[in-house]
Design an enzyme around this catalytic site. Structure first.
Site, PDB file in Angstrom:
ATOM      1  N   ARG A 149       0.808  -1.232   0.000  1.00 11.30           N
ATOM      2  CA  ARG A 149       0.000   0.000   0.000  1.00 11.30           C
ATOM      3  C   ARG A 149       0.843   1.285   0.000  1.00 11.30           C
ATOM      4  NH1 ARG A 149      -3.580  -1.742   5.042  1.00 11.30           N
ATOM      5  NH2 ARG A 149      -1.846  -3.193   5.266  1.00 11.30           N
ATOM      6  N   GLN A 158      13.128 -14.059   6.068  1.00 11.00           N
ATOM      7  CA  GLN A 158      11.861 -14.698   5.725  1.00 11.00           C
ATOM      8  C   GLN A 158      11.679 -14.442   4.230  1.00 11.00           C
ATOM      9  OE1 GLN A 158       8.245 -12.709   6.868  1.00 11.00           O
ATOM     10  NE2 GLN A 158       7.091 -14.615   7.074  1.00 11.00           N
ATOM     11  N   GLY A 177       2.993 -14.561   6.488  1.00 10.86           N
ATOM     12  CA  GLY A 177       2.252 -14.088   7.648  1.00 10.86           C
ATOM     13  C   GLY A 177       3.122 -13.895   8.877  1.00 10.86           C
ATOM     14  N   GLY A 227      -6.742  -5.879  13.663  1.00 10.58           N
ATOM     15  CA  GLY A 227      -7.395  -7.051  14.216  1.00 10.58           C
ATOM     16  C   GLY A 227      -8.235  -6.629  15.424  1.00 10.58           C
ATOM     17  N   GLU A 282      -8.978 -10.875  12.601  1.00  9.04           N
ATOM     18  CA  GLU A 282      -8.490  -9.906  11.605  1.00  9.04           C
ATOM     19  C   GLU A 282      -9.658  -9.229  10.896  1.00  9.04           C
ATOM     20  OE1 GLU A 282      -5.276  -8.871  11.196  1.00  9.04           O
ATOM     21  OE2 GLU A 282      -5.150 -10.060  13.015  1.00  9.04           O
ATOM     22  N   ASN A 322       0.879   2.033   6.946  1.00 13.15           N
ATOM     23  CA  ASN A 322       0.627   1.114   5.834  1.00 13.15           C
ATOM     24  C   ASN A 322       0.554   1.836   4.500  1.00 13.15           C
ATOM     25  OD1 ASN A 322       0.304  -1.376   7.447  1.00 13.15           O
ATOM     26  ND2 ASN A 322      -1.406  -0.247   8.321  1.00 13.15           N
ATOM     27  N   ASN A 329      39.842  25.849  -6.677  1.00  9.53           N
ATOM     28  CA  ASN A 329      40.415  24.598  -6.160  1.00  9.53           C
ATOM     29  C   ASN A 329      40.446  23.477  -7.181  1.00  9.53           C
ATOM     30  OD1 ASN A 329      37.625  24.493  -6.107  1.00  9.53           O
ATOM     31  ND2 ASN A 329      37.547  23.133  -4.337  1.00  9.53           N
ATOM     32  N   ALA A 368      43.066  44.089  -4.354  1.00  6.26           N
ATOM     33  CA  ALA A 368      41.772  43.673  -4.892  1.00  6.26           C
ATOM     34  C   ALA A 368      41.932  43.220  -6.334  1.00  6.26           C
ATOM     35  CB  ALA A 368      40.788  44.830  -4.801  1.00  6.26           C
TER      36      ALA A 368
HETATM   37  C1  UD1 Z   1      -1.222  -6.858  12.092  1.00  6.58           C
HETATM   38  C2  UD1 Z   1      -2.033  -7.806  12.977  1.00  6.58           C
HETATM   39  C3  UD1 Z   1      -3.289  -7.097  13.449  1.00  6.58           C
HETATM   40  C4  UD1 Z   1      -2.924  -5.815  14.169  1.00  6.58           C
HETATM   41  C5  UD1 Z   1      -2.017  -4.938  13.302  1.00  6.58           C
HETATM   42  C6  UD1 Z   1      -1.486  -3.777  14.116  1.00  6.58           C
HETATM   43  C7  UD1 Z   1      -1.608 -10.029  12.057  1.00  6.58           C
HETATM   44  C8  UD1 Z   1      -2.139 -11.154  11.258  1.00  6.58           C
HETATM   45  N1  UD1 Z   1      -2.379  -8.963  12.205  1.00  6.58           N
HETATM   46  O1  UD1 Z   1      -2.002  -6.547  10.940  1.00  6.58           O
HETATM   47  O2  UD1 Z   1      -4.038  -7.938  14.310  1.00  6.58           O
HETATM   48  O3  UD1 Z   1      -4.105  -5.110  14.505  1.00  6.58           O
HETATM   49  O4  UD1 Z   1      -0.886  -5.690  12.836  1.00  6.58           O
HETATM   50  O5  UD1 Z   1      -0.764  -2.874  13.327  1.00  6.58           O
HETATM   51  O6  UD1 Z   1      -0.516 -10.122  12.588  1.00  6.58           O
HETATM   52  N2  UD1 Z   1       5.372  -9.086   8.479  1.00  6.58           N
HETATM   53  C9  UD1 Z   1       6.428  -9.967   8.281  1.00  6.58           C
HETATM   54  N3  UD1 Z   1       6.223 -11.110   7.602  1.00  6.58           N
HETATM   55  C10 UD1 Z   1       5.003 -11.462   7.104  1.00  6.58           C
HETATM   56  C11 UD1 Z   1       3.935 -10.563   7.302  1.00  6.58           C
HETATM   57  C12 UD1 Z   1       4.141  -9.397   7.996  1.00  6.58           C
HETATM   58  O7  UD1 Z   1       7.549  -9.689   8.712  1.00  6.58           O
HETATM   59  O8  UD1 Z   1       4.903 -12.527   6.496  1.00  6.58           O
HETATM   60  C13 UD1 Z   1       5.614  -7.829   9.208  1.00  6.58           C
HETATM   61  C14 UD1 Z   1       5.303  -6.612   8.382  1.00  6.58           C
HETATM   62  O9  UD1 Z   1       6.479  -6.142   7.733  1.00  6.58           O
HETATM   63  C15 UD1 Z   1       4.826  -5.607   9.433  1.00  6.58           C
HETATM   64  C16 UD1 Z   1       4.257  -6.475  10.539  1.00  6.58           C
HETATM   65  O10 UD1 Z   1       4.736  -7.795  10.321  1.00  6.58           O
HETATM   66  O11 UD1 Z   1       5.888  -4.857   9.961  1.00  6.58           O
HETATM   67  C17 UD1 Z   1       2.721  -6.506  10.517  1.00  6.58           C
HETATM   68  O12 UD1 Z   1       2.314  -6.967   9.253  1.00  6.58           O
HETATM   69  P1  UD1 Z   1       1.150  -6.274   8.432  1.00  6.58           P
HETATM   70  O13 UD1 Z   1       0.961  -7.000   7.177  1.00  6.58           O
HETATM   71  O14 UD1 Z   1       1.366  -4.810   8.386  1.00  6.58           O
HETATM   72  O15 UD1 Z   1      -0.069  -6.635   9.392  1.00  6.58           O
HETATM   73  P2  UD1 Z   1      -1.402  -5.814   9.603  1.00  6.58           P
HETATM   74  O16 UD1 Z   1      -2.344  -6.135   8.499  1.00  6.58           O
HETATM   75  O17 UD1 Z   1      -1.096  -4.409   9.881  1.00  6.58           O
HETATM   76 CA    CA Z   2       0.648  -3.001   9.621  1.00 10.40          CA
END
Ligand code: UD1
Ligand code: CA
Length: 468
Positions: free
Chosen positions: A20, A80, A85, A146, A159, A232, A392, A429
């Protein structure tokens, strides 16, 4: 019997793509007050006294990890490669967090979290003997977060995309910040399924599984929801930057007596240090590792990066400085530009439309108007006349100019570098100086003036007769 202090590792999740944001830069490297978003949770964890930190990287991971290695070299990097997730990210770090009693998990995209909140959170987790604690907050616009569903003595997180219409009305949401007893997390992490709207492994699902196992899950309702704003998209980034900006400026005003007549227009990065009683006029930006010492004045439209302003120095407005320093009681501007280790020593002055690059201007010396000083060393008490330039660059490399103390450099002197000028020297000068000048000498290096008597008057007379 006194209990052994439980060990705690902090795991920061930063592998997500950040679709996003609609940009080629990995989300956590987007700049907020000129530092990457990821700087902020790392700094909050460090300020809270947590020294065992790991960062999960994936999307844009090369860039993210090289930044982490540079700025927080003690942190562990965990890869990762596919982002399946938040629980999948946590699973990949299991070998690392298994060596602690507890693991705190933080999202890499929530930059407003503060050290005191993290420290309190860890303390409440420890005191409550919880298997899991997580921070929740209430918000009028819970879109995307969530929802925290409480009922029948249990807690779970649903979620946004999986929630029923009724659950969507819930205003208490998950911050994405948790502390797990690592044994309790290890017992459930492989049982988390991806049977949800996004087909991802959700870390919040660990909460209900831990409860099923008989562990206590504690939702800590946070006092200041401002700290959990997730970034986001670009709008949320600007909003978070605004909150952080105000926090930093107001912090200096309250704690260091910074005088700021228009705090709304002043931007100060998170690494900047400011002494007591400094004054900052409207529309100023201070970025990177700037230090502003006691009683310094910074005039409007000044932009400083990685620069040091010593005590009682005076930047008279519209000054731009990168990686440079202004000595005690020294002054610069208006409209001065200093870069690449330019240095004004005590009580020196560079004035209007002067550029100083990789040079030092000695104590009490002055470069008041329209000059370029590059790769030069200027001694104490020397005055550089208007329009003076150190030439220079010879087309291939930069060459040095050395000017001694107590010199009087005439206006529009060109120093063709490399060249050395002794102490107590004067230049006429308009001189083009190509040879070294010994101590005490006057150098004149320009064509001698010839006055041709009556020449001008005669020509004008001739012009008039031609026109008639
Ligand atoms: C997540 C939470 C949600 C919470 C919100 C708060 C989950 C499933 N949901 O949602 O309940 O309200 O944060 O801001 O966790 N990331 C990884 N690897 C992945 C996926 C994500 O490292 O495979 C990292 C992302 O870079 C980010 C963080 O985890 O920094 C959260 O991921 P994001 O996709 O932003 O989750 P939200 O939809 O915001
Ligand atoms: Ca987030």
């Amino acid at each position: 019997m006194e209990q052994r202090k439980r060990s705690l590792g902090v795991l920061i999740l930063a592998a997500g793509k950040g679709v996003r944001m609609r940009s080629g830069t990995p989300k956590v490297l987007h700049k907020m007050l000129e530092e990457p978003i990821l700087y902020y949770p790392l700094r909050a964890a460090a300020d809270a006294g947590f020294s065992d930190v790991a960062v999960v990287v994936g999307a844009g991971g090369e860039a993210v990890s090289s930044w982490v290695e540079e700025e927080f070299p003690e942190s562990r990097i965990i890869w990762q490669h596919e982002q399946n997730g938040t629980a999948h990210a946590a699973k990949l770090a299991q070998e690392w967090w298994s060596s602690f009693d507890d693991v705190m998990v933080l999202p890499g995209d929530a930059p407003l979290i503060t050290a005191p909140t993290l420290a309190d959170f860890a303390a409440s987790h420890r005191d409550g003997e919880n298997a899991c604690s997580f921070l929740s907050f209430t918000t009028d616009d819970p879109t995307g977060y969530g929802r925290v569903v409480r009922g029948g003595g249990s807690i779970r997180v649903v979620e946004h995309r999986d929630a029923t219409d009724e659950q969507l009305m819930i205003k208490e949401v998950n911050s994405g910040m948790y502390i797990f007893d690592t044994k309790a997390l290890a017992a459930v992490i492989d049982r988390i399924s991806s049977g949800n709207a996004q087909g991802e492994y959700y870390l919040p699902d660990a909460l209900s599984l831990i409860e099923e196992d008989g562990g206590r899950v504690n939702a800590v309702m946070a006092k200041s929801p401002d700290e959990f704003l997730g970034v986001n998209d670009q709008l949320q980034l600007a909003k978070a930057a605004g909150v952080m900006r105000r926090r930093i400026v107001e912090g200096f005003m309250i704690n260091s007596g910074l005088q700021c007549m228009d705090p709304d227009s002043v931007w100060i990065g998170p690494k900047v240090k400011i002494g007591r009683g400094a004054v900052i006029h409207p529309s100023v930006q201070l970025w990177g590792d700037c230090v502003v010492e006691d009683g310094a004045f910074i005039g409007s439209f000044t932009v400083l990066r990685n620069s040091v302003i010593h005590a009682c120095a005076n930047l008279k407005g519209s000054v731009r400085m990168n990686d440079s320093a202004v000595g005690e009681r020294a002054s610069a501007g208006p409209f001065a530009f200093m870069r690449e280790n330019a240095e004004l020593l005590e009580n020196a002055h560079v004035g209007r439309f002067v550029e100083v690059k990789k040079s030092s201007v000695g104590k009490d010396s002055k470069v008041p108007h329209l000059s370029y000083i590059g790769d030069a060393q200027i001694g104490e008490g020397t005055n550089i006349g208007a329009g003076t330039i150190t030439c220079n660059y010879d087309g291939e490399k930069k060459n040095p100019t050395k000017i001694g103390r107590d010199c009087l450099i005439g206006s529009d002197t060109m120093f063709v570098a490399p060249v050395e000028v002794g102490d107590c020297v004067s230049t006429a000068a308009g001189s083009v100086i190509t040879e070294n000048i010994p101590d005490g000498a006057l150098a004149i290096a320009r064509a001698k003036q010839i006055n041709k008597s009556e020449w001008s008057r005669l020509r004008r007379r001739k012009d008039k007769t031609n026109k008639a």
